[in-house]
Enzyme design. Structure first.
Site, mmCIF file in Angstrom:
data_model
loop_
_atom_site.group_PDB
_atom_site.id
_atom_site.type_symbol
_atom_site.label_atom_id
_atom_site.label_comp_id
_atom_site.label_asym_id
_atom_site.label_seq_id
_atom_site.Cartn_x
_atom_site.Cartn_y
_atom_site.Cartn_z
ATOM 1 N N HIS A 117 0.849 -1.191 0.000
ATOM 2 C CA HIS A 117 0.000 0.000 0.000
ATOM 3 C C HIS A 117 0.890 1.248 0.000
ATOM 4 C CE1 HIS A 117 -4.188 1.594 1.255
ATOM 5 N NE2 HIS A 117 -3.444 2.629 0.874
ATOM 6 N N LEU A 118 0.851 1.920 -1.125
ATOM 7 C CA LEU A 118 1.660 3.117 -1.344
ATOM 8 C C LEU A 118 1.486 4.144 -0.215
ATOM 9 C CD1 LEU A 118 3.320 4.552 -3.673
ATOM 10 C CD2 LEU A 118 1.133 5.528 -4.398
ATOM 11 N N HIS A 119 2.582 4.738 0.241
ATOM 12 C CA HIS A 119 2.463 5.829 1.221
ATOM 13 C C HIS A 119 3.682 6.737 1.118
ATOM 14 C CE1 HIS A 119 4.304 2.307 3.163
ATOM 15 N NE2 HIS A 119 4.959 3.138 3.938
ATOM 16 N N LEU A 120 3.403 8.012 1.196
ATOM 17 C CA LEU A 120 4.434 9.041 1.068
ATOM 18 C C LEU A 120 4.765 9.580 2.455
ATOM 19 C CD1 LEU A 120 6.046 11.050 -0.798
ATOM 20 C CD2 LEU A 120 4.009 12.493 -0.767
#
Ligand code: ZN
Length: 158
Positions: A117-120
């Protein structure tokens, strides 16, 4: 030394696997405080890292469970960057840092704690915090309580 290059490395933990994706759980929760969600936008939300590298360590994640930038819709990608810009302003106002790290770890080999799950990551930095880190190795001294960070940053985004 890899802390110096990937300070946003997520310690966000693998002990959580049986209960599913922590970002999806936070996204779907109605208890923002328990999930440390400080702001919700249309396609993304902003939450605190439960294992912060520094005080004020934020993450911006899409509601959509996607692993990479190239799987994210254009609108959601643009909103993620707008939220990063907003997070920059909030963190500067609240913490007066000397600088900030803004970064993505795509894939486990790149340091992603949760690669599905992409996270910045957006986190404030101060002169000397990395020197301090190398001195004490893996131990992180984070003087501020997460609840205090939560209240400050939630107010900052309001
Ligand atoms: Zn997810």
């Amino acid at each position: 030394m890899d802390h110096l290059w990937t300070p946003w490395r997520s310690t966000y933990i693998k002990s959580d696997k049986e209960s599913g994706c922590v970002f999806c759980r936070a996204a779907g929760s109605s208890d923002d405080e328990a999930m440390l969600v400080v702001h919700r936008a249309q396609f993304n939300f902003v939450l605190l890292n439960r294992y912060p590298y520094t005080n004020g360590h934020l993450m911006i994640a899409p509601y959509q469970h996607v692993p990479r930038l190239n799987a994210l819709e254009d609108e959601a990608t643009a909103e993620m960057m707008r939220l990063a810009r907003r997070a920059e302003g909030v963190l500067e106002a609240v913490y007066k840092p000397h600088g900030l790290n803004v970064g993505l770890n795509l894939g486990e080999a790149a340091g992603a704690g949760i690669e599905q799950h992409l996270h910045l990551h957006v986190l404030p930095r101060w002169y000397g915090d990395a020197n301090f880190m190398t001195t004490i190795g893996e131990t992180r001294i984070v003087p501020e309580l997460l609840e205090d960070t939560y209240q400050k940053l939630k107010a900052g985004f309001a």
